[in-house]
Design an enzyme around this catalytic site. Structure first.
Site, PDB file in Angstrom:
ATOM      1  N   SER A 251       4.213  -4.834  -2.936  1.00  0.00           N
ATOM      2  CA  SER A 251       4.278  -6.237  -2.523  1.00  0.00           C
ATOM      3  C   SER A 251       3.989  -7.207  -3.664  1.00  0.00           C
ATOM      4  O   SER A 251       3.809  -8.396  -3.429  1.00  0.00           O
ATOM      5  CB  SER A 251       3.262  -6.523  -1.399  1.00  0.00           C
ATOM      6  OG  SER A 251       3.572  -5.778  -0.253  1.00  0.00           O
ATOM      7  N   GLY A 252       3.907  -6.709  -4.878  1.00  0.00           N
ATOM      8  CA  GLY A 252       3.631  -7.586  -6.007  1.00  0.00           C
ATOM      9  C   GLY A 252       2.159  -7.628  -6.368  1.00  0.00           C
ATOM     10  O   GLY A 252       1.714  -8.544  -7.062  1.00  0.00           O
TER      11      GLY A 252
ATOM     12  N   ARG B 189       5.239  -9.525   1.291  1.00  0.00           N
ATOM     13  CA  ARG B 189       6.607  -9.402   0.778  1.00  0.00           C
ATOM     14  C   ARG B 189       7.513  -8.908   1.888  1.00  0.00           C
ATOM     15  O   ARG B 189       7.059  -8.274   2.862  1.00  0.00           O
ATOM     16  CB  ARG B 189       6.635  -8.430  -0.413  1.00  0.00           C
ATOM     17  CG  ARG B 189       7.986  -8.392  -1.134  1.00  0.00           C
ATOM     18  CD  ARG B 189       7.995  -7.316  -2.232  1.00  0.00           C
ATOM     19  NE  ARG B 189       9.249  -7.399  -3.017  1.00  0.00           N
ATOM     20  CZ  ARG B 189       9.626  -6.490  -3.913  1.00  0.00           C
ATOM     21  NH1 ARG B 189       8.848  -5.441  -4.155  1.00  0.00           N
ATOM     22  NH2 ARG B 189      10.747  -6.620  -4.567  1.00  0.00           N
TER      23      ARG B 189
ATOM     24  N   ASN C 255       7.887  -6.872 -17.834  1.00  0.00           N
ATOM     25  CA  ASN C 255       8.908  -7.918 -17.845  1.00  0.00           C
ATOM     26  C   ASN C 255       8.308  -9.242 -17.399  1.00  0.00           C
ATOM     27  O   ASN C 255       7.320  -9.293 -16.681  1.00  0.00           O
ATOM     28  CB  ASN C 255      10.044  -7.552 -16.878  1.00  0.00           C
ATOM     29  CG  ASN C 255      10.677  -6.225 -17.234  1.00  0.00           C
ATOM     30  OD1 ASN C 255      10.845  -5.912 -18.406  1.00  0.00           O
ATOM     31  ND2 ASN C 255      10.995  -5.438 -16.224  1.00  0.00           N
ATOM     32  N   SER C 256       8.990 -10.322 -17.816  1.00  0.00           N
ATOM     33  CA  SER C 256       8.531 -11.629 -17.365  1.00  0.00           C
ATOM     34  C   SER C 256       8.896 -11.780 -15.889  1.00  0.00           C
ATOM     35  O   SER C 256       9.721 -11.033 -15.360  1.00  0.00           O
ATOM     36  CB  SER C 256       9.220 -12.731 -18.175  1.00  0.00           C
ATOM     37  OG  SER C 256      10.618 -12.638 -17.975  1.00  0.00           O
TER      38      SER C 256
ATOM     39  N   ALA D 186       3.591  -0.329 -13.625  1.00  0.00           N
ATOM     40  CA  ALA D 186       3.268  -0.641 -15.010  1.00  0.00           C
ATOM     41  C   ALA D 186       4.535  -1.040 -15.774  1.00  0.00           C
ATOM     42  O   ALA D 186       4.555  -2.022 -16.508  1.00  0.00           O
ATOM     43  CB  ALA D 186       2.595   0.540 -15.689  1.00  0.00           C
ATOM     44  N   SER D 187       5.605  -0.280 -15.570  1.00  0.00           N
ATOM     45  CA  SER D 187       6.837  -0.560 -16.317  1.00  0.00           C
ATOM     46  C   SER D 187       7.415  -1.917 -15.940  1.00  0.00           C
ATOM     47  O   SER D 187       7.844  -2.674 -16.801  1.00  0.00           O
ATOM     48  CB  SER D 187       7.869   0.536 -16.078  1.00  0.00           C
ATOM     49  OG  SER D 187       8.087   0.695 -14.682  1.00  0.00           O
TER      50      SER D 187
ATOM     51  N   VAL E  58       5.918  -4.573 -14.804  1.00  0.00           N
ATOM     52  CA  VAL E  58       5.098  -5.727 -15.126  1.00  0.00           C
ATOM     53  C   VAL E  58       5.166  -6.080 -16.621  1.00  0.00           C
ATOM     54  O   VAL E  58       4.655  -7.118 -17.054  1.00  0.00           O
ATOM     55  CB  VAL E  58       3.652  -5.487 -14.583  1.00  0.00           C
ATOM     56  CG1 VAL E  58       2.599  -5.485 -15.648  1.00  0.00           C
ATOM     57  CG2 VAL E  58       3.365  -6.373 -13.415  1.00  0.00           C
TER      58      VAL E  58
ATOM     59  N   GLU F 178      -5.488  -0.217 -10.800  1.00  0.00           N
ATOM     60  CA  GLU F 178      -5.992   0.313  -9.533  1.00  0.00           C
ATOM     61  C   GLU F 178      -7.003   1.407  -9.798  1.00  0.00           C
ATOM     62  O   GLU F 178      -6.803   2.224 -10.693  1.00  0.00           O
ATOM     63  CB  GLU F 178      -4.843   0.953  -8.722  1.00  0.00           C
ATOM     64  CG  GLU F 178      -3.863  -0.024  -8.157  1.00  0.00           C
ATOM     65  CD  GLU F 178      -2.732   0.674  -7.411  1.00  0.00           C
ATOM     66  OE1 GLU F 178      -1.625   0.119  -7.431  1.00  0.00           O
ATOM     67  OE2 GLU F 178      -2.945   1.745  -6.811  1.00  0.00           O
TER      68      GLU F 178
END
Lengths: 317, 317
Positions: A53-54, A153, A258-259, A253-254, A256, A73
């Site tokens: 959900s972000g 979300r 990115n913008s 992780a991957s 995040v 986490e």
């Protein structure tokens, strides 16, 4: 004589100084309660919600703030919360002397040590574990100054993400999509109810608004958390490494790295049967209740980006 | 001049005094680490062993001592020790920042709060949960000044007691006596090995000696624990209520109301098949290793009461 006077005055000052503590006959008695840990009054920040959900984006944004540290986490904290709950039975408590207060003291000490020490110290400590969102009453009682951010979300995007990215989530059977929607509904209903009960201490953040109106949402979140907005929060991806520590075990992780971008809004389009999508209001009534468009198989998310998003809301949304 | 000299010396003394703490520019900053808990240096006393080995008697005797407080079993602590162990994996630790040290801090805080607060405060705090005896290395590492008392008892008496008193013990299948002896053996082997590894911090106490030579054994135990012997320890049953708090949930609560007596030594006689008893050295080799007579179906326990009990022992006994 004059020098003696000066010395006398110095002695008096030393003895009277506020900065001075004089112990009469101080013996070397080591204090038993000499272990210090953070007080439960710490204004902790908890980030939770249904996985996908972000929540990782939210914690990365917070980590980009110079005074906040979430870190990844723990995975353990929600499991610990379940474990400790299973021991709270009144007959056992009465018989062992392990009352609710005693359990609360032990449980809060355990979690505080984990939260405080699994990453760098910061003015505002934060913890992101999605399923802490099912334990709000407990967290509020243990940490009365804590605040909670509940990420919301679109269930279709969530479930698509679990399947597509092969993220195993307990309770979600990826070979049974209907079951996944039903499960989402059960969980989000509990989470939103607990959030509502927590009143001003819990903030619902819609992922779809966070990524379309980042500055406004992040400012709103900063106000909720009582922290100063910081420009770095808009560019979390530039702070990966130290500020925003990522772990390879975190599923997002991957992403995040990115913008903030809009692609995740529509990546679920064309991924579900029309038959399934047509049954959503029955399988997962909360989707509509929360404000999502369940009529279309390619809904617009403009509504979440609109200026008056916060105005016309059902009691759950 | 002489007076100035005296004053100078006084100033020097004030500044150098051990009794003095001078704070430079002390501000009124409320301390974040303001929650105080007992230090892990507490000289805790742990009592454990296979259930039905006299652990409740041992803690009742200790509770009769004015400076010691054990209280009843928490039941939760061994379960917590297992739970926390399941989280200690190196890849998770590396990824979450929850290192062994962080886990140790959190785990030790949790247990200390429970131990300290589930009963009255005392100079020497004590915890009795039989299966803490499978966690000696962990307990020693967390609480370096702690001491452990491992209760030992004839497996035949133990298993008879489990069956006769219908005490459910995880791992012991009361409809399969052979399995029970095998399980006893597996557990006692682990417990005695851990006790041996703990060296001077673990004391083995044979139930059969404790009840036949109570004064000598209790004095020996007091020396091990570094506490003064107290006559009340010989009459724990007279202190039931406040000093020796019993809970209805403890399986041995009823028996510990009686004074120390020899009946429990032989209550298992005539309760097992000769066929089973003849196979003991194969089913449960530790029984003989620990010094019990496995040849007879009605063994004498005089050996445990003898003056030279501590002299001729195998490395396990």
């Amino acid at each position: 004589m004059k020098r003696c006077k000066i010395l006398e005055i110095e002695i008096q000052n030393l003895k009277l100084s506020e900065n001075l503590v004089v112990f009469e006959e101080q013996k070397q008695i080591p204090e038993r309660e000499s272990r210090k840990i953070l007080s439960n009054d710490e204004p902790l920040i908890f980030v939770g919600g249904i996985p996908r959900s972000g929540t990782t984006l939210m914690r990365a944004i917070l980590d980009a703030h110079p005074n906040v540290r979430c870190g990844g986490e723990t995975m353990m904290i929600p499991n610990f919360l379940s474990w400790q709950a299973s021991w709270r039975k009144s007959d056992w408590a009465n018989n062992t002397g392990i009352t609710r207060k005693v359990m609360d003291d032990a449980v809060s000490a355990f979690m505080m040590e984990i939260i405080a020490k699994h990453g760098e110290m910061a003015d505002r400590l934060c913890n992101k574990d999605p399923y802490t969102a099912l334990w709000l009453p407990t967290l509020q009682r243990l940490y009365p100054n804590s605040k909670f951010i509940l990420m919301i979300r679109d269930a279709r995007a969530i479930i698509h993400s679990m399947i597509e990215r092969k993220v195993p989530v307990v309770g979600y059977n990826i070979s049974d999509e209907k079951q996944m929607f039903r499960n989402w509904n059960t969980e989000i209903r509990k989470m939103t109810t607990q959030c509502m009960m927590a009143g001003g201490n819990c903030l619902k953040v819609y992922y779809e608004r966070l990524i379309q109106r980042p500055k406004d949402e992040i400012e709103r979140i900063c106000q909720f958390l009582d922290i100063e907005f910081d420009e770095r929060m808009l560019k979390h991806e530039e702070f990966i490494g130290v500020e925003v520590a990522l772990s390879s075990q975190e599923f997002s992780a991957s992403q995040v790295k990115n913008s903030i971008n809009n692609e995740p809004l529509t990546s679920w389009f064309d991924c579900f049967d029309m038959e399934l999508l047509s049954k959503l209001d029955r399988l997962a009534p909360f989707l509509k209740l929360l404000g999502y468009d369940t009529e279309s198989d390619k809904p617009s998310y403009d509504y979440f980006a609109s200026d008056d998003f916060f105005e016309f809301r059902s009691v759950y949304s």
